[in-house]
Design a protein around this motif. Structure first.
Motif, PDB file in Angstrom:
ATOM      1  N   UNK A 127      65.124  72.238  63.677  1.00  0.00           N
ATOM      2  CA  UNK A 127      65.888  71.405  64.599  1.00  0.00           C
ATOM      3  C   UNK A 127      66.484  70.227  63.840  1.00  0.00           C
ATOM      4  N   UNK A 128      67.627  69.762  64.298  1.00  0.00           N
ATOM      5  CA  UNK A 128      68.215  68.529  63.755  1.00  0.00           C
ATOM      6  C   UNK A 128      68.949  67.824  64.877  1.00  0.00           C
ATOM      7  N   UNK A 129      68.953  66.497  64.853  1.00  0.00           N
ATOM      8  CA  UNK A 129      69.670  65.734  65.872  1.00  0.00           C
ATOM      9  C   UNK A 129      70.507  64.647  65.220  1.00  0.00           C
ATOM     10  N   UNK A 143      70.400  62.906  71.259  1.00  0.00           N
ATOM     11  CA  UNK A 143      69.690  64.198  71.220  1.00  0.00           C
ATOM     12  C   UNK A 143      70.451  65.379  71.791  1.00  0.00           C
ATOM     13  N   UNK A 144      71.522  65.150  72.570  1.00  0.00           N
ATOM     14  CA  UNK A 144      72.290  66.303  73.036  1.00  0.00           C
ATOM     15  C   UNK A 144      73.269  66.802  71.968  1.00  0.00           C
ATOM     16  N   UNK A 145      73.366  66.085  70.862  1.00  0.00           N
ATOM     17  CA  UNK A 145      74.132  66.556  69.710  1.00  0.00           C
ATOM     18  C   UNK A 145      73.127  67.026  68.671  1.00  0.00           C
ATOM     19  N   UNK A 146      72.861  68.318  68.691  1.00  0.00           N
ATOM     20  CA  UNK A 146      71.785  68.820  67.859  1.00  0.00           C
ATOM     21  C   UNK A 146      72.045  70.215  67.350  1.00  0.00           C
ATOM     22  N   UNK A 147      71.160  70.619  66.437  1.00  0.00           N
ATOM     23  CA  UNK A 147      71.133  71.970  65.899  1.00  0.00           C
ATOM     24  C   UNK A 147      69.763  72.539  66.235  1.00  0.00           C
ATOM     25  N   UNK A 159      57.713  75.128  77.363  1.00  0.00           N
ATOM     26  CA  UNK A 159      57.667  73.674  77.555  1.00  0.00           C
ATOM     27  C   UNK A 159      58.335  73.274  78.867  1.00  0.00           C
ATOM     28  N   UNK A 160      59.466  73.894  79.175  1.00  0.00           N
ATOM     29  CA  UNK A 160      60.146  73.599  80.442  1.00  0.00           C
ATOM     30  C   UNK A 160      59.277  74.012  81.629  1.00  0.00           C
ATOM     31  N   UNK A 171      61.544  68.021  70.883  1.00  0.00           N
ATOM     32  CA  UNK A 171      62.040  68.201  69.519  1.00  0.00           C
ATOM     33  C   UNK A 171      61.167  67.530  68.461  1.00  0.00           C
ATOM     34  N   UNK A 172      60.712  66.320  68.726  1.00  0.00           N
ATOM     35  CA  UNK A 172      60.042  65.565  67.674  1.00  0.00           C
ATOM     36  C   UNK A 172      58.746  66.197  67.182  1.00  0.00           C
ATOM     37  N   UNK A 173      57.923  66.793  68.037  1.00  0.00           N
ATOM     38  CA  UNK A 173      56.721  67.454  67.514  1.00  0.00           C
ATOM     39  C   UNK A 173      57.019  68.630  66.585  1.00  0.00           C
ATOM     40  N   UNK A 174      58.253  69.137  66.626  1.00  0.00           N
ATOM     41  CA  UNK A 174      58.637  70.235  65.733  1.00  0.00           C
ATOM     42  C   UNK A 174      59.166  69.724  64.390  1.00  0.00           C
ATOM     43  N   UNK A 175      59.117  68.426  64.169  1.00  0.00           N
ATOM     44  CA  UNK A 175      59.618  67.883  62.913  1.00  0.00           C
ATOM     45  C   UNK A 175      61.123  67.860  62.840  1.00  0.00           C
TER      46      UNK A 175
END
Length: 202
Positions: A127-129, A143-147, A159-160, A171-175
């Motif tokens: 993931x990237x933001x 965060x809505x601009x991400x990969x 999760x949802x 996203x953040x727990x996934x690094x």
């Protein structure tokens, strides 16, 4: 296969636009064209395919000749539901990644996807933001601009189902890699009538 060839673009247009009085913010006029047209023009050259995430009647977007993918359910649980819909669509098309952009943000960088891709690769992250430097130090998150790796779609689905709604909470727990973009408020978005006037002046 190059990085860009693996990436599909998804424009997130699922917001309810309460501060604009309802309706689709992306269809508001900016310089003689809908905001959404500007977003498509910026994102399309950066990705291998493009779709629009929106709920309701897809016919209102017919002129753009893009796939319109709705959230998996009608509870409107925020942008992560749109991301998941985009992941599922892209995976079905054979893509490993999606890059997302908001439908009400017409000035985002033309190197958005390349920047996010390099960030994800360099940090070996799924993931990237996007972020922008803040005056006085620190960064503002976008965060809505991400990969997003489509391999995480079942993780996001779970999760949802468990009630996660905030993007960074997932996203953040996934690094998640954080990629900084400079410029004159590149992620300025149109939330209010005043914002729309500012965008028209710009």
């Amino acid at each position: 296969m190059s990085g860009r060839a693996q990436i599909a673009g998804v424009i997130l247009a699922g917001g309810e636009a309460r501060r604009m009085g309802g309706g689709d913010k992306g269809l508001l006029d900016l310089g003689g064209r809908p905001i959404l047209a500007h977003v498509i023009e910026r994102l399309a050259p950066q990705v291998a395919a493009l779709a629009l995430n929106a709920n309701g009647d897809p016919a209102r977007f017919a002129e753009y000749d893009l796939p319109v993918i709705a959230d998996a359910d009608d509870t409107r649980p925020g942008p992560l539901a749109g991301v998941l819909a985009g992941m599922d669509w892209a995976a079905g098309q054979g893509f490993d990644w999606i890059a997302t952009a908001a439908a009400d943000t017409p000035f985002f960088p033309c190197n958005l996807v390349d920047g996010l891709w390099l960030g994800a690769v360099s940090e070996r992250s799924p993931l990237a933001r996007a972020e922008t430097p803040r005056d006085g130090g620190g960064f503002d998150r976008h965060p809505t601009f991400g990969l997003w790796s489509t391999a995480l779609r079942d993780d996001l689905r779970a999760a949802l189902a468990e009630g996660t709604r905030k993007v960074v909470a997932w996203t953040d727990p996934h690094g998640c890699a954080r990629v900084s973009f400079d410029g004159e408020d590149p992620f300025f978005n149109v939330n209010t009538p005043e914002d729309l006037e500012r965008a028209r002046a710009r």
